[in-house]
Scaffold this active site. Sequence first.
Site, PDB file in Angstrom:
ATOM      1  N   ASP A   7       0.878  -1.174   0.000  1.00  0.00           N
ATOM      2  CA  ASP A   7       0.000   0.000   0.000  1.00  0.00           C
ATOM      3  C   ASP A   7       0.921   1.231   0.000  1.00  0.00           C
ATOM      4  O   ASP A   7       2.085   1.149   0.420  1.00  0.00           O
ATOM      5  CB  ASP A   7      -0.853  -0.035   1.274  1.00  0.00           C
ATOM      6  CG  ASP A   7      -1.494   1.298   1.576  1.00  0.00           C
ATOM      7  OD1 ASP A   7      -2.276   1.763   0.736  1.00  0.00           O
ATOM      8  OD2 ASP A   7      -1.180   1.891   2.616  1.00  0.00           O
ATOM      9  N   TYR A   9      -0.020   5.153   0.742  1.00  0.00           N
ATOM     10  CA  TYR A   9      -0.142   6.231   1.737  1.00  0.00           C
ATOM     11  C   TYR A   9      -0.316   5.661   3.144  1.00  0.00           C
ATOM     12  O   TYR A   9      -1.243   4.923   3.403  1.00  0.00           O
ATOM     13  CB  TYR A   9      -1.316   7.133   1.369  1.00  0.00           C
ATOM     14  CG  TYR A   9      -1.189   7.695  -0.025  1.00  0.00           C
ATOM     15  CD1 TYR A   9      -2.002   7.236  -1.055  1.00  0.00           C
ATOM     16  CD2 TYR A   9      -0.207   8.639  -0.330  1.00  0.00           C
ATOM     17  CE1 TYR A   9      -1.861   7.731  -2.344  1.00  0.00           C
ATOM     18  CE2 TYR A   9      -0.065   9.129  -1.611  1.00  0.00           C
ATOM     19  CZ  TYR A   9      -0.888   8.667  -2.613  1.00  0.00           C
ATOM     20  OH  TYR A   9      -0.741   9.154  -3.884  1.00  0.00           O
ATOM     21  N   ARG A  38      -7.498  13.014   6.360  1.00  0.00           N
ATOM     22  CA  ARG A  38      -7.200  11.623   6.022  1.00  0.00           C
ATOM     23  C   ARG A  38      -8.458  10.759   6.221  1.00  0.00           C
ATOM     24  O   ARG A  38      -8.772   9.915   5.378  1.00  0.00           O
ATOM     25  CB  ARG A  38      -6.039  11.114   6.885  1.00  0.00           C
ATOM     26  CG  ARG A  38      -5.669   9.649   6.682  1.00  0.00           C
ATOM     27  CD  ARG A  38      -5.056   9.351   5.359  1.00  0.00           C
ATOM     28  NE  ARG A  38      -4.604   7.967   5.267  1.00  0.00           N
ATOM     29  CZ  ARG A  38      -4.468   7.313   4.124  1.00  0.00           C
ATOM     30  NH1 ARG A  38      -4.757   7.913   2.987  1.00  0.00           N
ATOM     31  NH2 ARG A  38      -4.064   6.053   4.114  1.00  0.00           N
ATOM     32  N   SER A 113      -2.355   0.855  -4.997  1.00  0.00           N
ATOM     33  CA  SER A 113      -2.849   2.011  -4.245  1.00  0.00           C
ATOM     34  C   SER A 113      -4.115   2.630  -4.817  1.00  0.00           C
ATOM     35  O   SER A 113      -4.373   2.548  -6.020  1.00  0.00           O
ATOM     36  CB  SER A 113      -1.747   3.100  -4.218  1.00  0.00           C
ATOM     37  OG  SER A 113      -2.229   4.278  -3.596  1.00  0.00           O
ATOM     38  N   ASN A 114      -4.860   3.264  -3.903  1.00  0.00           N
ATOM     39  CA  ASN A 114      -6.004   4.085  -4.291  1.00  0.00           C
ATOM     40  C   ASN A 114      -5.549   5.324  -5.056  1.00  0.00           C
ATOM     41  O   ASN A 114      -6.351   5.982  -5.724  1.00  0.00           O
ATOM     42  CB  ASN A 114      -6.767   4.569  -3.048  1.00  0.00           C
ATOM     43  CG  ASN A 114      -7.726   3.533  -2.516  1.00  0.00           C
ATOM     44  OD1 ASN A 114      -8.095   2.572  -3.207  1.00  0.00           O
ATOM     45  ND2 ASN A 114      -8.147   3.698  -1.276  1.00  0.00           N
TER      46      ASN A 114
HETATM   47  C1  2OP Z   1      -3.644   3.559  -0.495  1.00  0.00           C
HETATM   48  O1  2OP Z   1      -2.547   4.038  -0.761  1.00  0.00           O
HETATM   49  C2  2OP Z   1      -5.584   3.447   1.033  1.00  0.00           C
HETATM   50  O2  2OP Z   1      -3.813   4.897   1.471  1.00  0.00           O
HETATM   51  C3  2OP Z   1      -4.169   3.724   0.906  1.00  0.00           C
HETATM   52  O3  2OP Z   1      -4.327   2.893  -1.275  1.00  0.00           O
END
Ligand code: 2OP
Length: 216
Positions: A7, A9, A38, A113-114
């Site tokens: 992941d 963040y 956040r 990641s999102n």
């Molecule tokens: C991401 O990077 C959810 O922060 C998370 O996907």
Amino acid sequence: MDAFVFDAYGTLFDVHSVVRRCDAFWPGKGAALSQAWRTKQLEYTWLRSLMGRYVPFSQVTREALAWSLAFLKLEKNEKAIDALMQEYLRLDTFPDVKETLAKLKDKRLAILSNGSPDMLDPVVAHADLRLDAVLSVDALKVYKPAPAVYQLAVEKLKVADRSAITFVSSNCWDAIGAKSFGFRVFWINRAGAPLDRLGFEPDGVLSTLGDLPVKE
Ligand code: 2OP
């Protein structure tokens, strides 16, 4: 294991380096603003997925910041919003990231990641991370923890089976979503938070990325 998928963040990148910038614009409010921002950013990803109304993470992040400023009754200052959005493009990595990725150099390494590509590409370049793939949910127009997101890593990394992927996240709900999908999973629980009650448990709970078992 064939591949390690991270992941972004909160796991590789420390989003709270934004706190200092928030505090510069609104002295004394940095921590509250960063936390509200956040939380709302993630809420909006879940709600938009359920609504079937995907927009890129950059838009979700900006809209969550606008809500957070209103929530904390801070004036909406476009210059400050632009500066904070820029901050997301040059987040610091946590101290143990580089050494951990170096220990995994003989494995295939990816981010899942999102983040939208317009956010991920600059921040990965800024950190100079050596990765085999940077995978964004933007390809699917749905956010984590939708199973299709984790399936994206299986397809792009061409592993024989989803259990050949080790997934690493500091976001407990993301770690559990990945476990529900069928990855081997480590939750980096830096804050010592309780485990979410969502029917599945990570294979390991670590306090820092550096504790990741890199041996087979
Ligand atoms: C991401 O990077 C959810 O922060 C998370 O996907």
